[in-house]
Design an enzyme around this catalytic site. Structure first.
Site, PDB file in Angstrom:
ATOM      1  N   ARG A  10      42.416  37.471  23.598  1.00  0.00           N
ATOM      2  CA  ARG A  10      43.573  38.194  23.065  1.00  0.00           C
ATOM      3  C   ARG A  10      44.870  37.510  23.500  1.00  0.00           C
ATOM      4  O   ARG A  10      44.902  36.749  24.466  1.00  0.00           O
ATOM      5  CB  ARG A  10      43.553  39.662  23.486  1.00  0.00           C
ATOM      6  CG  ARG A  10      43.866  39.953  24.926  1.00  0.00           C
ATOM      7  CD  ARG A  10      43.643  41.436  25.238  1.00  0.00           C
ATOM      8  NE  ARG A  10      44.045  41.771  26.595  1.00  0.00           N
ATOM      9  CZ  ARG A  10      45.212  42.312  26.923  1.00  0.00           C
ATOM     10  NH1 ARG A  10      46.094  42.590  25.973  1.00  0.00           N
ATOM     11  NH2 ARG A  10      45.514  42.592  28.175  1.00  0.00           N
ATOM     12  N   ARG A 157      24.370  39.060  62.867  1.00  0.00           N
ATOM     13  CA  ARG A 157      25.017  38.321  61.793  1.00  0.00           C
ATOM     14  C   ARG A 157      24.172  37.093  61.412  1.00  0.00           C
ATOM     15  O   ARG A 157      23.934  36.208  62.242  1.00  0.00           O
ATOM     16  CB  ARG A 157      26.402  37.872  62.239  1.00  0.00           C
ATOM     17  CG  ARG A 157      27.228  37.175  61.155  1.00  0.00           C
ATOM     18  CD  ARG A 157      28.535  36.662  61.740  1.00  0.00           C
ATOM     19  NE  ARG A 157      29.333  37.759  62.261  1.00  0.00           N
ATOM     20  CZ  ARG A 157      30.257  38.420  61.559  1.00  0.00           C
ATOM     21  NH1 ARG A 157      30.468  38.082  60.295  1.00  0.00           N
ATOM     22  NH2 ARG A 157      30.955  39.391  62.102  1.00  0.00           N
TER      23      ARG A 157
END
Length: 226
Positions: A10, A157
């Protein structure tokens, strides 16, 4: 299967004015997706849906079809891509069972030469009804800023190289979608039925939403020899 590329573009863009025709590595942004689609032997047509005559002119010059301008009602900030796909299907396609829409968002211009063909091969080999392109994500996510909550075990982690294949995560990168015509009609969504996942490289997974993105993608394209 009959593969038809659809590039929605657009004219309005609040983040970057005229974004879809801004120069990226020396060419209008939309031109990259058109060229990639036309270079893929499996794709028989390349359509651009736009409300902008300027974009339509550039798209046609690059070899795409723009049968008509998109209605203004389908070019608003809140217009969904699916609404555009359904409009194109209704007015420009046949809706045949062997028709597959290859949705290419122009804001993802960095696709390596074989990526489109490989995505189609993936789609066919898996007997899929739709396909989404992704890239591996190694990010650690949190939510609720006022009451932080980790989306991973921060007490253990994981290192990137230690993540097991079954635990890897993938981010939808917005570059390539494949949708059978019947699936689009049934679900009114680009994804449905049996969904295949096509993994792309990290460098291909940038979406241009800001001037910073535009600079980064231009540099990556130059380094990739595109």
């Amino acid at each position: 299967m009959k593969y038809i590329a659809l590039i929605p573009a657009r004219g309005g863009s609040k983040g970057i004015p005229d974004k879809n025709i801004r120069l990226v590595n020396g060419q209008p942004l939309i031109t990259w997706s058109i060229k990639q689609a036309k270079a893929c032997p499996a794709i028989s047509r390349v359509l651009v849906s736009t409300d902008s005559e300027k974009i339509a002119e550039i798209a046609r010059a690059a070899g795409a079809e723009v049968p008509a301008l998109r209605p203004a009602a389908l070019a608003e900030d809140c217009t969904s891509t699916e609404a555009v796909m359904l409009h194109v299907q209704q007015h420009w396609l046949t809706g045949a069972e062997d028709e597959v829409i290859v949705l290419l968002q122009p804001t993802s211009p960095l696709r390596l030469p074989d990526s489109l063909a490989n995505a189609i091969t993936c789609f066919e080999q898996q007997g899929a009804d739709s396909l989404v392109s992704v890239c591996e994500s190694h990010a650690f996510f949190w939510k609720h800023p006022l009451q932080p909550e980790a989306q991973y075990d921060f007490m253990h982690r994981p290192r990137r190289q230690d993540i097991k294949p079954q635990d890897k995560q993938y981010r939808e990168n917005g570059s390539i979608y494949l949708t059978k015509s019947a699936i689009l009609q049934q679900f009114k969504n680009r994804l449905g039925g049996k969904i295949a996942m096509f993994c792309m490289q990290e460098q291909e997974s940038w979406e241009i939403d800001s001037l910073t993105d535009l600079t980064i993608v231009s540099t990556l394209m130059q380094e990739s020899g595109l």
